[in-house]
Design a protein around this motif. Structure first.
Motif, PDB file in Angstrom:
ATOM      1  N   LYS A  54       0.834  -1.200   0.000  1.00  0.00           N
ATOM      2  CA  LYS A  54       0.000   0.000   0.000  1.00  0.00           C
ATOM      3  C   LYS A  54       0.872   1.254   0.000  1.00  0.00           C
ATOM      4  O   LYS A  54       0.630   2.197  -0.769  1.00  0.00           O
ATOM      5  CB  LYS A  54      -0.907  -0.007   1.233  1.00  0.00           C
ATOM      6  CG  LYS A  54      -1.909   1.147   1.304  1.00  0.00           C
ATOM      7  CD  LYS A  54      -2.648   1.139   2.625  1.00  0.00           C
ATOM      8  CE  LYS A  54      -3.516  -0.071   2.788  1.00  0.00           C
ATOM      9  NZ  LYS A  54      -4.720  -0.043   1.922  1.00  0.00           N
ATOM     10  N   PHE A  55       1.900   1.246   0.834  1.00  0.00           N
ATOM     11  CA  PHE A  55       2.782   2.410   0.932  1.00  0.00           C
ATOM     12  C   PHE A  55       3.549   2.640  -0.369  1.00  0.00           C
ATOM     13  O   PHE A  55       3.671   3.774  -0.842  1.00  0.00           O
ATOM     14  CB  PHE A  55       3.766   2.221   2.094  1.00  0.00           C
ATOM     15  CG  PHE A  55       4.773   3.334   2.210  1.00  0.00           C
ATOM     16  CD1 PHE A  55       4.398   4.578   2.688  1.00  0.00           C
ATOM     17  CD2 PHE A  55       6.088   3.138   1.834  1.00  0.00           C
ATOM     18  CE1 PHE A  55       5.317   5.610   2.786  1.00  0.00           C
ATOM     19  CE2 PHE A  55       7.015   4.156   1.919  1.00  0.00           C
ATOM     20  CZ  PHE A  55       6.627   5.400   2.407  1.00  0.00           C
ATOM     21  N   ILE A  56       4.052   1.561  -0.976  1.00  0.00           N
ATOM     22  CA  ILE A  56       4.821   1.698  -2.221  1.00  0.00           C
ATOM     23  C   ILE A  56       3.934   2.236  -3.342  1.00  0.00           C
ATOM     24  O   ILE A  56       4.323   3.135  -4.092  1.00  0.00           O
ATOM     25  CB  ILE A  56       5.462   0.361  -2.618  1.00  0.00           C
ATOM     26  CG1 ILE A  56       6.571  -0.009  -1.634  1.00  0.00           C
ATOM     27  CG2 ILE A  56       6.021   0.430  -4.035  1.00  0.00           C
ATOM     28  CD1 ILE A  56       7.176  -1.382  -1.870  1.00  0.00           C
ATOM     29  N   VAL A  57       2.722   1.689  -3.468  1.00  0.00           N
ATOM     30  CA  VAL A  57       1.814   2.160  -4.520  1.00  0.00           C
ATOM     31  C   VAL A  57       1.472   3.631  -4.305  1.00  0.00           C
ATOM     32  O   VAL A  57       1.449   4.426  -5.253  1.00  0.00           O
ATOM     33  CB  VAL A  57       0.534   1.300  -4.559  1.00  0.00           C
ATOM     34  CG1 VAL A  57      -0.492   1.910  -5.513  1.00  0.00           C
ATOM     35  CG2 VAL A  57       0.860  -0.123  -4.988  1.00  0.00           C
ATOM     36  N   LEU A 175       3.719   8.818   6.824  1.00  0.00           N
ATOM     37  CA  LEU A 175       4.763   7.805   6.649  1.00  0.00           C
ATOM     38  C   LEU A 175       5.772   8.247   5.590  1.00  0.00           C
ATOM     39  O   LEU A 175       6.987   8.089   5.770  1.00  0.00           O
ATOM     40  CB  LEU A 175       4.145   6.469   6.225  1.00  0.00           C
ATOM     41  CG  LEU A 175       3.475   5.615   7.284  1.00  0.00           C
ATOM     42  CD1 LEU A 175       2.872   4.372   6.642  1.00  0.00           C
ATOM     43  CD2 LEU A 175       4.476   5.214   8.361  1.00  0.00           C
ATOM     44  N   LEU A 176       5.265   8.808   4.515  1.00  0.00           N
ATOM     45  CA  LEU A 176       6.131   9.238   3.420  1.00  0.00           C
ATOM     46  C   LEU A 176       7.058  10.355   3.873  1.00  0.00           C
ATOM     47  O   LEU A 176       8.251  10.355   3.570  1.00  0.00           O
ATOM     48  CB  LEU A 176       5.271   9.702   2.248  1.00  0.00           C
ATOM     49  CG  LEU A 176       5.930   9.822   0.871  1.00  0.00           C
ATOM     50  CD1 LEU A 176       6.621   8.529   0.499  1.00  0.00           C
ATOM     51  CD2 LEU A 176       4.899  10.201  -0.168  1.00  0.00           C
ATOM     52  N   GLN A 177       6.510  11.310   4.615  1.00  0.00           N
ATOM     53  CA  GLN A 177       7.333  12.415   5.110  1.00  0.00           C
ATOM     54  C   GLN A 177       8.370  11.938   6.116  1.00  0.00           C
ATOM     55  O   GLN A 177       9.524  12.353   6.071  1.00  0.00           O
ATOM     56  CB  GLN A 177       6.448  13.484   5.741  1.00  0.00           C
ATOM     57  CG  GLN A 177       5.607  14.254   4.726  1.00  0.00           C
ATOM     58  CD  GLN A 177       4.850  15.407   5.347  1.00  0.00           C
ATOM     59  OE1 GLN A 177       5.325  16.029   6.297  1.00  0.00           O
ATOM     60  NE2 GLN A 177       3.675  15.693   4.837  1.00  0.00           N
ATOM     61  N   PRO A 183      16.551  10.205   9.766  1.00  0.00           N
ATOM     62  CA  PRO A 183      17.600  10.751  10.610  1.00  0.00           C
ATOM     63  C   PRO A 183      18.697  11.396   9.771  1.00  0.00           C
ATOM     64  O   PRO A 183      19.238  10.771   8.868  1.00  0.00           O
ATOM     65  CB  PRO A 183      18.137   9.517  11.351  1.00  0.00           C
ATOM     66  CG  PRO A 183      17.817   8.369  10.459  1.00  0.00           C
ATOM     67  CD  PRO A 183      16.572   8.731   9.716  1.00  0.00           C
ATOM     68  N   ILE A 184      18.988  12.649  10.031  1.00  0.00           N
ATOM     69  CA  ILE A 184      20.057  13.348   9.315  1.00  0.00           C
ATOM     70  C   ILE A 184      21.389  13.040   9.989  1.00  0.00           C
ATOM     71  O   ILE A 184      21.536  13.139  11.196  1.00  0.00           O
ATOM     72  CB  ILE A 184      19.804  14.869   9.311  1.00  0.00           C
ATOM     73  CG1 ILE A 184      18.517  15.169   8.538  1.00  0.00           C
ATOM     74  CG2 ILE A 184      20.972  15.623   8.710  1.00  0.00           C
ATOM     75  CD1 ILE A 184      18.118  16.622   8.543  1.00  0.00           C
ATOM     76  N   ALA A 185      22.338  12.668   9.168  1.00  0.00           N
ATOM     77  CA  ALA A 185      23.644  12.298   9.706  1.00  0.00           C
ATOM     78  C   ALA A 185      24.267  13.468  10.464  1.00  0.00           C
ATOM     79  O   ALA A 185      24.245  14.606  10.012  1.00  0.00           O
ATOM     80  CB  ALA A 185      24.552  11.876   8.565  1.00  0.00           C
ATOM     81  N   GLN A 186      24.822  13.169  11.615  1.00  0.00           N
ATOM     82  CA  GLN A 186      25.432  14.199  12.444  1.00  0.00           C
ATOM     83  C   GLN A 186      26.904  14.400  12.119  1.00  0.00           C
ATOM     84  O   GLN A 186      27.517  15.362  12.537  1.00  0.00           O
ATOM     85  CB  GLN A 186      25.286  13.822  13.936  1.00  0.00           C
ATOM     86  CG  GLN A 186      23.836  13.687  14.382  1.00  0.00           C
ATOM     87  CD  GLN A 186      23.081  14.986  14.246  1.00  0.00           C
ATOM     88  OE1 GLN A 186      23.590  16.043  14.598  1.00  0.00           O
ATOM     89  NE2 GLN A 186      21.865  14.907  13.716  1.00  0.00           N
ATOM     90  N   ASP A 187      27.473  13.469  11.378  1.00  0.00           N
ATOM     91  CA  ASP A 187      28.883  13.552  11.063  1.00  0.00           C
ATOM     92  C   ASP A 187      29.143  14.712  10.102  1.00  0.00           C
ATOM     93  O   ASP A 187      28.614  14.754   9.004  1.00  0.00           O
ATOM     94  CB  ASP A 187      29.339  12.223  10.416  1.00  0.00           C
ATOM     95  CG  ASP A 187      30.827  12.246  10.101  1.00  0.00           C
ATOM     96  OD1 ASP A 187      31.262  11.360   9.346  1.00  0.00           O
ATOM     97  OD2 ASP A 187      31.545  13.121  10.613  1.00  0.00           O
ATOM     98  N   GLU A 188      29.935  15.670  10.526  1.00  0.00           N
ATOM     99  CA  GLU A 188      30.222  16.836   9.703  1.00  0.00           C
ATOM    100  C   GLU A 188      31.593  16.711   9.035  1.00  0.00           C
ATOM    101  O   GLU A 188      32.225  17.713   8.721  1.00  0.00           O
ATOM    102  CB  GLU A 188      30.173  18.107  10.558  1.00  0.00           C
ATOM    103  CG  GLU A 188      28.787  18.439  11.085  1.00  0.00           C
ATOM    104  CD  GLU A 188      27.780  18.722   9.971  1.00  0.00           C
ATOM    105  OE1 GLU A 188      28.201  19.214   8.906  1.00  0.00           O
ATOM    106  OE2 GLU A 188      26.600  18.429  10.162  1.00  0.00           O
ATOM    107  N   PRO A 300       9.288  16.244   0.000  1.00  0.00           N
ATOM    108  CA  PRO A 300       9.411  17.476   0.775  1.00  0.00           C
ATOM    109  C   PRO A 300       8.291  17.657   1.773  1.00  0.00           C
ATOM    110  O   PRO A 300       7.239  17.025   1.678  1.00  0.00           O
ATOM    111  CB  PRO A 300       9.355  18.573  -0.294  1.00  0.00           C
ATOM    112  CG  PRO A 300       9.444  17.864  -1.603  1.00  0.00           C
ATOM    113  CD  PRO A 300       8.982  16.481  -1.383  1.00  0.00           C
ATOM    114  N   ARG A 301       8.519  18.553   2.712  1.00  0.00           N
ATOM    115  CA  ARG A 301       7.447  18.969   3.629  1.00  0.00           C
ATOM    116  C   ARG A 301       6.388  19.707   2.817  1.00  0.00           C
ATOM    117  O   ARG A 301       6.707  20.472   1.956  1.00  0.00           O
ATOM    118  CB  ARG A 301       7.961  19.925   4.712  1.00  0.00           C
ATOM    119  CG  ARG A 301       8.964  19.280   5.648  1.00  0.00           C
ATOM    120  CD  ARG A 301       9.434  20.341   6.640  1.00  0.00           C
ATOM    121  NE  ARG A 301      10.515  19.852   7.464  1.00  0.00           N
ATOM    122  CZ  ARG A 301      10.343  19.215   8.612  1.00  0.00           C
ATOM    123  NH1 ARG A 301       9.124  18.962   9.045  1.00  0.00           N
ATOM    124  NH2 ARG A 301      11.383  18.819   9.332  1.00  0.00           N
TER     125      ARG A 301
END
Length: 302
Positions: A54-57, A175-177, A183-188, A300-301
């Motif tokens: 359902k989510f993929i479709v 779910l899509l958003q 999680p955004i990587a914290q490694d800079e 996107p948001r």
């Protein structure tokens, strides 16, 4: 599509806005019916039977609408329902320009192509998928009058939504958003040479593909010249007056073809050096981040 038709459509949109009594507050509703002609893929069964299916479709439908309506704004999915053997997608349009762009994409076959590309990729298919579509507004089958764009717009405008967005669609949107934002990587640390950074996330760089060209051509609209000039800073083939020549040469074919030829010429000129990072950077420079997100498969948001 000819300039005369587009100008006539604009006039029609103004008349429709006047009819509502609130210029600019244009709404309408259409239902897109989808059926896979590939025996191995039943879109209706996928959407009904499994949460992941359902989510993929839903994601395939959402990405296709983003491609064809010129971004995430101007429309809202209200409901996805069973119309055996079809899957019905009820869409509320909140902007005449977005609806017009969708109709142009649908008429040219770009909507069907986008559906097939996204379904093939997200369902990890080993064979090409073919999708049959039908577009209706109330009792009107719009496939029968796609050569009359203004008439199609009027039918959609007069077909008002009968419901608010379904709770199931709200859940799928969330779910899509959440998947896209992740999680955004914290490694800079330094970005590897074969990668690039966009919105604080690192992406692997690669050559531009046919799917990238189509997503760009569907979504960039009248801004294709701006992107062309941004790409032209590093590509001699797009230096002035090349872009104006493209606009003149493909004027009768419309914005999709002009954008398609622009990016195709960039790829032809740059060869293996025509990278995803260059296109994303050009889109950022032109403040077209939603299109970059779409090409990178980020939701996107809203």
């Amino acid at each position: 599509m000819s300039g005369a038709l587009l100008n006539g459509t604009t006039a029609g949109q103004e008349r429709m806005a006047d009819q509502t009594g609130h210029p600019g507050q244009w709404t309408g509703c259409a239902v897109i019916f989808l059926q896979s002609l590939c025996p191995a893929v039943d879109l209706l069964s996928l959407y009904k039977d499994r949460e992941q299916g359902k989510f993929i479709v839903f994601k395939v439908i959402k990405l296709t609408l983003t491609d064809s309506a010129g971004g995430v704004g101007g429309y809202e999915i209200l409901k996805v329902h069973e119309a055996d053997p079809f899957l019905g997608v009820e869409v509320k349009f909140e902007d005449a320009a977005a609806c017009q762009q969708f109709l142009e994409s649908y008429s040219s076959g770009a909507v069907r192509e986008s559906l097939c590309q996204h379904a093939g990729r997200l369902l990890a298919l080993t064979q090409e998928i073919t999708v049959e579509t039908q577009l209706k507004a109330s009792t009107h089958i719009l496939d029968l009058c796609l050569d009359k764009l203004e008439l199609c717009l009027q039918h959609i405008h007069l077909s008002k939504p009968e419901r608010l967005r379904d709770e199931e669609i709200e859940h799928l949107e969330q779910l899509l958003q959440s998947q896209a934002l992740g999680p955004i990587a914290q490694d800079e640390g330094p970005v590897p040479s074969n990668c690039f950074k966009f919105q604080s996330k690192v992406f692997e760089d690669r050559m531009l593909t046919a799917a990238d060209v189509q997503s760009f051509s569907n979504g960039v609209g009248r801004h294709w010249k701006l992107v062309g000039r941004a790409l032209g800073k590093s590509c001699r083939a797009l230096k002035s007056p090349a872009i104006d020549n493209l606009a003149y040469e493909y004027e009768r074919e419309g914005l999709y073809e002009q954008a398609y030829q622009l990016l195709s010429r960039f790829i032809q000129a740059e060869g293996r050096a025509a990278k995803l990072s260059q296109l994303v950077r050009a889109l950022e420079d032109c403040k077209l981040t939603s299109l970059a997100e779409n090409i990178l498969d980020i939701q996107p948001r809203e």
